[in-house]
Scaffold this motif. Structure first.
Motif, PDB file in Angstrom:
ATOM      1  N   SER A 291       0.895  -1.194   0.050  1.00 49.75           N
ATOM      2  CA  SER A 291       0.107  -0.117   0.034  1.00 49.75           C
ATOM      3  C   SER A 291       0.818   1.229  -0.141  1.00 49.75           C
ATOM      4  O   SER A 291       1.998   1.195   0.332  1.00 49.75           O
ATOM      5  CB  SER A 291      -1.008   0.179   1.143  1.00 49.75           C
ATOM      6  OG  SER A 291      -1.707   1.193   1.092  1.00 49.75           O
ATOM      7  N   ASN A 293      -0.922   4.158   0.804  1.00 52.61           N
ATOM      8  CA  ASN A 293      -1.923   5.213   1.456  1.00 52.61           C
ATOM      9  C   ASN A 293      -1.400   5.160   2.990  1.00 52.61           C
ATOM     10  O   ASN A 293      -1.490   3.823   3.549  1.00 52.61           O
ATOM     11  CB  ASN A 293      -3.195   4.510   1.383  1.00 52.61           C
ATOM     12  CG  ASN A 293      -4.089   5.717   1.957  1.00 52.61           C
ATOM     13  OD1 ASN A 293      -3.841   6.276   3.058  1.00 52.61           O
ATOM     14  ND2 ASN A 293      -5.264   5.880   1.444  1.00 52.61           N
ATOM     15  N   SER A 294      -0.906   5.833   3.438  1.00 48.75           N
ATOM     16  CA  SER A 294      -0.319   6.123   4.910  1.00 48.75           C
ATOM     17  C   SER A 294      -1.252   5.759   5.989  1.00 48.75           C
ATOM     18  O   SER A 294      -1.087   5.399   6.986  1.00 48.75           O
ATOM     19  CB  SER A 294       0.298   7.452   5.268  1.00 48.75           C
ATOM     20  OG  SER A 294      -1.021   8.488   5.164  1.00 48.75           O
ATOM     21  N   ASN A 295      -2.784   5.425   5.436  1.00 50.19           N
ATOM     22  CA  ASN A 295      -3.758   5.384   6.458  1.00 50.19           C
ATOM     23  C   ASN A 295      -4.217   3.791   6.466  1.00 50.19           C
ATOM     24  O   ASN A 295      -4.931   3.273   7.345  1.00 50.19           O
ATOM     25  CB  ASN A 295      -5.083   6.073   6.151  1.00 50.19           C
ATOM     26  CG  ASN A 295      -4.964   7.516   6.463  1.00 50.19           C
ATOM     27  OD1 ASN A 295      -4.389   7.781   7.440  1.00 50.19           O
ATOM     28  ND2 ASN A 295      -5.801   8.421   5.673  1.00 50.19           N
ATOM     29  N   ASP A 296      -3.470   3.076   5.391  1.00 50.62           N
ATOM     30  CA  ASP A 296      -3.593   1.602   5.397  1.00 50.62           C
ATOM     31  C   ASP A 296      -2.384   1.043   6.314  1.00 50.62           C
ATOM     32  O   ASP A 296      -1.823   1.663   6.897  1.00 50.62           O
ATOM     33  CB  ASP A 296      -3.518   1.227   3.807  1.00 50.62           C
ATOM     34  CG  ASP A 296      -4.715   1.763   3.285  1.00 50.62           C
ATOM     35  OD1 ASP A 296      -5.847   1.935   3.637  1.00 50.62           O
ATOM     36  OD2 ASP A 296      -4.684   1.607   1.822  1.00 50.62           O
TER      37      ASP A 296
END
Length: 511
Positions: A291, A293-296
């Motif tokens: 990933s 995405n830093s939120n994943d």
């Protein structure tokens, strides 16, 4: 009035709740019996309709002569046959004791009478009761009757026990077939010298027909010292073969094919194929995914000392972990490994360092089942693309810090430019993890002049100067040190702007 051409509706009601219970009283009873079964030591009563309905073997036998009143079953021990007959009447199998001969006789009859469902039931039930006291007995049963589920369960338990204790004597009761099937596996989680010790121990007590057990040892995977100091004194292998092995090793070196996971390199051990799972941590399913995405990614609560704990499914050898830290600000962390979730050994401690993006973590070969990752910032840090390997190529290490085998400055490095007046210009390069560095190579296309180059180990360490007054392309060498940050101060080249920073990254090498 119903249309006579329409099909008549049927109401079908099936009650099977008491069939087994209702049939049980007629087992071995003379009441309504119409056939006798003659065993080697007794004669018992049975019912043709039950035998024919429940067993194809007896159906065919009775069809040959429907009027016969006796069946001879001379080669079947009475206790095993009566167990089979009880299953035919009731659908229940009662194995009175875990005696190897008795259980083998039951399975032989089940195969002979084509009672496949019974074989499967026994396979599943025995697999559910495997423990350290019966594992060898059950493995012998599994190999004698090709019961895959039971065999796999036994192999898993033996792997765990041997890895924990390195005790081999309990395996000496295994049959030759059981030993061969156990030792020949690529997945057997032991170094080859331990495999030899297991085989040699067994051979001292049992007869190794055609050398099938000792040939499970992959002798080319042993070192010269192991052959001379362990194998030769055992006298299990003749000197002529050992001489050939030593010659092969001298010419080609020790083979790099080991059992735990097959080929040493490029075999990720942290996959669903090996029943890997997460013991603790949040967003667990995303730990192994890729990933941007830093939120994943997976994470853990900041005060959870269990962090993200991975169960590899069984004890394995490994010396290399890769993963990706998604938080742009970076975070320190440490990694520990354990066999039993009780005693932990630390293999990587980057708690004081700034780490982000891809992490390449090498360490001494470990034998463990569990891996625990704890980050400094807890839930603020997300981890993805977690992989575990047994690598054949390990870089030089010092105090858990690796010497880079490639240029560690890439386009992924986080860079801050400090520039108030266009000159001097300060370039801060943050390496994605700490490395042992002894040289930096620079080309002056971005800078026309570099006044100073400094390095720092941690975010709180003071800067150390490694070079001053550079006005030409140069390879800078200095005493090796742990480096996490590099700061370059100088004058921007004519016609160059901050947008040319990408080009500059191609002109600086750190190794």
């Amino acid at each position: 009035m119903a249309n006579e051409e329409e099909p008549q509706q049927k109401l079908i009601i099936t009650d099977t709740s008491k069939i087994s219970e209702d049939m049980a009283p007629y087992y071995l009873k003379e009441t309504f019996s119409d056939i006798q079964i003659i065993l080697s030591d007794k004669t018992i009563h049975a019912h043709k309709i039950v035998l024919a309905a429940r067993c194809k073997y007896f159906e065919s036998l009775l069809m040959q002569d429907p009027k016969q009143t006796q069946i001879e079953v001379i080669n079947a021990p009475s206790n095993a046959f009566e167990t089979i007959l009880y299953y035919i009447y009731t659908g229940t199998v009662v194995i009175a004791s875990l005696d190897e001969n008795y259980v083998s006789d039951i399975l032989k009859l089940a195969h002979e009478y084509s009672l496949k469902t019974l074989v499967q039931i026994i396979n599943e039930k025995m697999a559910s009761i495997v423990d350290s006291t019966n594992v060898c007995f059950l493995l012998n049963i599994a190999n004698a009757h090709d019961m895959d589920e039971l065999r796999k369960t036994c192999h898993t338990l033996i792997d765990e026990y041997v890895s924990l204790t390195l005790e081999y004597g309990f395996l000496n009761v295994l049959t030759q077939k059981s030993m061969v099937n156990l030792l020949k596996r690529d997945a057997f989680p032991e170094q080859e010298i331990h495999v030899f010790n297991i085989a040699a121990n067994w051979c001292k007590i049992n007869k190794d027909v055609d050398n099938l057990v000792i040939e499970c040892v992959r002798f080319p995977c042993l070192t010269r010292n192991e052959i001379l100091n362990v194998v030769r004194p055992s006298k299990i292998v003749d000197d002529a073969k050992l001489l050939n092995l030593l010659t092969t090793i001298e010419n080609n070196g020790t083979q790099k094919t080991l059992r735990f996971g097959g080929q040493l390199k490029d075999k990720n051990l942290a996959t669903a194929e090996y029943n890997v799972k997460i013991v603790s941590g949040l967003n667990a399913t995303l730990l192994f995914e890729e990933s941007r995405n830093s939120n994943d990614g997976a994470y853990h609560n900041w005060n959870d000392k269990n962090g993200i704990t991975v169960d590899l499914g069984r004890v394995k050898y490994f010396n290399y972990i890769t993963m990706c830290i998604l938080k742009e600000q970076g975070s320190g962390y440490y990694i520990q490994v354990s066999i039993d979730l009780q005693k932990w050994q630390q293999v990587t401690d980057y708690s004081l360092y700034y780490c982000y993006s891809k992490q390449n973590l090498y360490f001494e070969q470990q034998k463990a089942r569990y891996i625990r990752l704890v980050t400094n910032l807890g839930e603020s840090v997300r981890i993805c693309k977690f992989q575990v390997f047994m690598s054949s190529t390990v870089p030089k290490m010092y105090n858990q810090i690796g010497y880079p085998s490639f240029n560690v400055i890439t386009s992924e490095n986080i860079i801050f430019l400090e520039d108030n007046s266009s000159s001097p210009l300060i370039l801060n390069i943050f390496l994605n993890q700490p490395y042992m560095i002894s040289q930096i190579k620079v080309k002056l296309r971005f800078y026309s002049y570099i006044s100073v180059i400094e390095t720092s180990e941690t975010i709180d360490s003071k800067w150390e100067i490694v070079a001053r007054s550079i006005n030409e392309d140069k390879l800078l060498t200095f005493n090796e040190r742990t480096v996490n940050f590099i700061k370059i101060t100088g004058r921007l080249s004519p016609n160059k702007t901050k947008d040319d920073i990408q080009q500059f990254l191609e002109d600086i090498e750190c190794s």
